[in-house]
Enzyme design. Structure first.
Site, PDB file in Angstrom:
ATOM      1  N   HIS A  29       0.842  -1.195   0.000  1.00 30.44           N
ATOM      2  CA  HIS A  29       0.000   0.000   0.000  1.00 30.44           C
ATOM      3  C   HIS A  29       0.873   1.240   0.000  1.00 30.44           C
ATOM      4  O   HIS A  29       2.015   1.222   0.456  1.00 30.44           O
ATOM      5  CB  HIS A  29      -0.961   0.004   1.197  1.00 30.44           C
ATOM      6  CG  HIS A  29      -0.321   0.351   2.505  1.00 30.44           C
ATOM      7  ND1 HIS A  29      -0.180   1.646   2.953  1.00 30.44           N
ATOM      8  CD2 HIS A  29       0.222  -0.436   3.479  1.00 30.44           C
ATOM      9  CE1 HIS A  29       0.397   1.645   4.142  1.00 30.44           C
ATOM     10  NE2 HIS A  29       0.660   0.406   4.477  1.00 30.44           N
ATOM     11  N   CYS A  30       0.331   2.307  -0.567  1.00 30.26           N
ATOM     12  CA  CYS A  30       1.000   3.603  -0.506  1.00 30.26           C
ATOM     13  C   CYS A  30       0.150   4.501   0.390  1.00 30.26           C
ATOM     14  O   CYS A  30      -0.529   4.021   1.287  1.00 30.26           O
ATOM     15  CB  CYS A  30       1.190   4.195  -1.895  1.00 30.26           C
ATOM     16  SG  CYS A  30      -0.358   4.459  -2.773  1.00 30.26           S
ATOM     17  N   MET A  31       0.183   5.784   0.142  1.00 32.62           N
ATOM     18  CA  MET A  31      -0.508   6.708   1.033  1.00 32.62           C
ATOM     19  C   MET A  31      -2.034   6.559   0.976  1.00 32.62           C
ATOM     20  O   MET A  31      -2.719   6.685   1.991  1.00 32.62           O
ATOM     21  CB  MET A  31      -0.124   8.144   0.667  1.00 32.62           C
ATOM     22  CG  MET A  31      -0.744   9.178   1.580  1.00 32.62           C
ATOM     23  SD  MET A  31      -0.261  10.827   1.076  1.00 32.62           S
ATOM     24  CE  MET A  31      -1.389  11.783   2.099  1.00 32.62           C
ATOM     25  N   GLU A 562       0.001   8.683  -5.433  1.00 31.33           N
ATOM     26  CA  GLU A 562      -0.139   8.712  -5.254  1.00 31.33           C
ATOM     27  C   GLU A 562       0.992   9.419  -5.082  1.00 31.33           C
ATOM     28  O   GLU A 562       1.443   8.771  -4.357  1.00 31.33           O
ATOM     29  CB  GLU A 562       0.666   7.541  -5.208  1.00 31.33           C
ATOM     30  CG  GLU A 562       0.563   7.065  -4.959  1.00 31.33           C
ATOM     31  CD  GLU A 562       0.413   6.730  -5.130  1.00 31.33           C
ATOM     32  OE1 GLU A 562       0.539   6.801  -4.833  1.00 31.33           O
ATOM     33  OE2 GLU A 562       0.544   6.048  -4.550  1.00 31.33           O
ATOM     34  N   GLU A 573       0.331   5.998 -10.619  1.00 29.58           N
ATOM     35  CA  GLU A 573       0.563   5.907  -9.213  1.00 29.58           C
ATOM     36  C   GLU A 573       1.676   5.215  -8.581  1.00 29.58           C
ATOM     37  O   GLU A 573       1.556   5.150  -7.377  1.00 29.58           O
ATOM     38  CB  GLU A 573      -0.262   5.444  -8.303  1.00 29.58           C
ATOM     39  CG  GLU A 573       0.333   6.375  -6.960  1.00 29.58           C
ATOM     40  CD  GLU A 573       0.082   6.366  -5.526  1.00 29.58           C
ATOM     41  OE1 GLU A 573       0.044   6.656  -4.776  1.00 29.58           O
ATOM     42  OE2 GLU A 573       0.032   6.317  -4.952  1.00 29.58           O
TER      43      GLU A 573
END
Length: 579
Positions: A29-31, A562, A573
């Protein structure tokens, strides 16, 4: 406990809609996004996935990205990982391999049925009466049709962005995106510490907060080296070991090009170059070093060769480049801040579409490492303000199109917080003109912030990733916090107002207003056009299926990317492209 149950319920709802645990290779996961590497994307039930309350959209990129929003994604991901592990364990214990294949078939088979599920754009009972779809008269463009157009635009842009240079920039972005949570956390702590120091409050805790805020930044080169080696196929810890040379205090005893080196010289750019070199050396060693000696010879040569080149070449060169970047950014805004801000704010959305915004990530990080903040991000964040203003104008100009208005109402809160992709790909970009007028709003907002930089009031951000209102806790400048916040807030207002005015008066042709506002024949005024009521039902169904895919795709990058960038964004992203 209720929050934990909610996050687990969200994870449990997502898992079957992406094909179950057996369809997942990797989870990250990112932000703002849950990123999944899927084995078979045809098993994904996108219409049902985007209908989940917690899902803001999906992005079908190199990884399958589910946009959950800041904070939420960090809580849902561990629950999702746990559910995947549980499902795999149960499958190994109780289900033979042949049964696994059959278990996934209903999910695939259910996809056509889900396209006709109630609530996907048609009111109960609508679209089922024979002949209703063939009623005479024009039908307004719906949000789903705009979303389908946005999907087509995004797919075409994705194909254009698959060039070697842009793919390389995406990999560079992937190095820095995992660092964003630490940058944000340390940046906010630094802001609190600065406020306490300026007010003279809690003097005993200020040194402790300084250590907390500065510790990560003092070692960021190590993390960059680790991620670089991981991204480019080397041994991550060797990349980190070589990059650690840059921040070692003892480098002050080494001379290169007739000058003493300084700890940290070269910064993240030096760490990036050192780790890339380490990957190259490591791969070359594996070609000729015998397997029996590989465990001893390869790591030794990798660290030794890369380390020597870093000390006697890369640190000096990267240091000069980093200094030049900082000097140029300061000179540009000090001498032409208004013009530079106007151009940067106006062009950021197109840069996100082209994937070129990813090149700015190392520049942001370099400025943060050098000066404590990046002066570019608050200017680029104005692009999101223009987008919000444009969306409000579209909402008011289309009083009869409840479908598009509903999309705008649901996407605006995220837009105010800097996540602009739902508005970009779901509204403004498919409409055409409103995307251009949104860029105009971003240009004026960027020009406003740039003007104050030119007048000596620098406005910067201590971290990358957030945008819009979410950037307020990270603001920092060379004057008081109140002045910095006021300038940024006024820039947002300028972006909102200009984006709104430009879109309201110039965002639509007369024909567009007629087509988008015309009530559908045979329906109550203001009713959303139901799926399947077009004159050509098969084409309408296809558009609806594509639309389900789009709204998710729209909610990218990172990021914006992101982006802010950012996740964007979208953005593309890997990068924060939230705007």
């Amino acid at each position: 406990m209720a929050t934990d149950d909610k996050n687990r319920a969200t994870a449990a709802a997502i898992l079957p809609l992406v094909g179950g645990a057996e369809n997942i290779d990797t989870i990250a996961h990112c932000m703002t996004r849950l990123r999944l590497s899927l084995r078979d994307r045809s098993l994904v039930r996108e219409e049902e996935l985007k209908a989940l309350p917690a899902v803001m959209g999906v992005v079908d990129d190199d990884t399958y990205q589910i946009v959950l929003g800041p904070g939420t994604v960090a809580r849902v991901t561990p629950e999702f990982e746990a559910l995947v592990a549980e499902e795999r364990t149960a499958a190994e214990q109780a289900t033979p391999p042949a049964g696994q294949a059959s278990a996934t078939e209903p999910a695939s088979a259910a996809e056509p049925a889900s396209a006709a599920a109630p609530g996907e754009g048609a009111a109960p009972g609508e679209g089922s009466t024979p002949g209703e779809g063939s009623a005479p008269g024009p039908r307004p463009t719906t949000a789903d049709e705009l979303a389908a157009q946005g999907a087509a635009i995004k797919q075409r842009q994705k194909a254009r962005n698959a060039t070697p240079v842009k793919l390389f920039l995406r990999r560079i972005a992937n190095i820095f995106v995992p660092l964003i949570p630490a940058l944000i956390g340390c940046g906010i702590v630094a802001g609190i510490n600065g406020l306490l120091a300026n007010l003279g409050w809690l003097p005993g805790i200020v040194p402790a907060l300084t250590a907390i805020a500065s510790g990560f930044m003092s070692l960021i080169a190590v993390f960059v080296g680790y991620n670089t080696a991981k991204e480019f196929g080397g041994t991550p810890i060797l990349g980190g070991a070589v990059a650690a040379i840059i921040v070692f205090a003892g480098v002050q005893n080494v001379s290169a090009f007739g000058q003493k080196l300084a700890p940290g010289q070269g910064g993240v750019l030096g760490a990036l170059g050192a780790a890339l070199l380490a990957v190259y050396v490591e791969k070359q060693c594996r070609r000729w070093v015998p397997e029996a000696l590989d465990v001893l010879v390869t790591p030794t040569l990798t660290v030794l060769v890369s380390g020597l080149v870093t000390l006697f070449g890369l640190m000096f060169v990267a240091g000069e480049v980093s200094t030049a970047i900082g000097d140029f950014a300061n000179w540009l805004l000090a001498n032409g801040g208004a013009g530079a801000g106007f151009v940067l704010g106006g062009l950021f959305l197109p840069l996100v579409m082209l994937g070129l915004h990813q090149a700015l990530i190392p520049i942001h990080t370099t400025l943060i490492q050098q000066q404590g903040f990046t002066v570019l991000l608050p200017i680029l964040a104005m692009a999101g303000a223009g987008q919000v203003g444009a969306a409000v104008a579209v909402y008011l100009r289309l009083p009869r199109n409840e479908s598009i208005r509903k999309t705008i109402k649901s996407a605006l809160p995220a837009g105010f917080l800097g996540v602009g992709e739902p508005l970009i790909y779901g509204v403004s970009l498919p409409l055409g003109r409103p995307f251009i007028t949104a860029c105009v709003g971003g240009a004026f907002g960027g020009g406003f912030v740039g003007l104050f930089n030119q007048l000596g009031d620098a406005v910067g951000s201590t971290a990358i990733g957030p945008s819009g209102w979410a950037l307020f806790p990270l603001l920092k400048g060379d004057h008081g916090l109140g002045t910095t916040v006021a300038i940024y807030a006024a820039g947002l207002v300028a972006g909102y107002v200009v984006g709104f005015v430009a879109t309201y008066f110039f965002g639509f042709s007369k024909q567009m207003l007629v087509e988008l506002n015309e009530p559908k024949a045979g329906s109550a005024p203001g009713a959303t056009a139901p799926a399947g009521t077009d004159d050509a039902p098969p084409a309408s169904a296809a558009a609806q299926t594509a639309a389900a895919k789009t709204t998710g795709q729209a909610a990218a990058g990172q990021t914006a990317g992101e982006t802010g960038a950012g996740q964007t964004s979208a953005g593309a992203e890997g990068a924060p492209a939230t705007v």
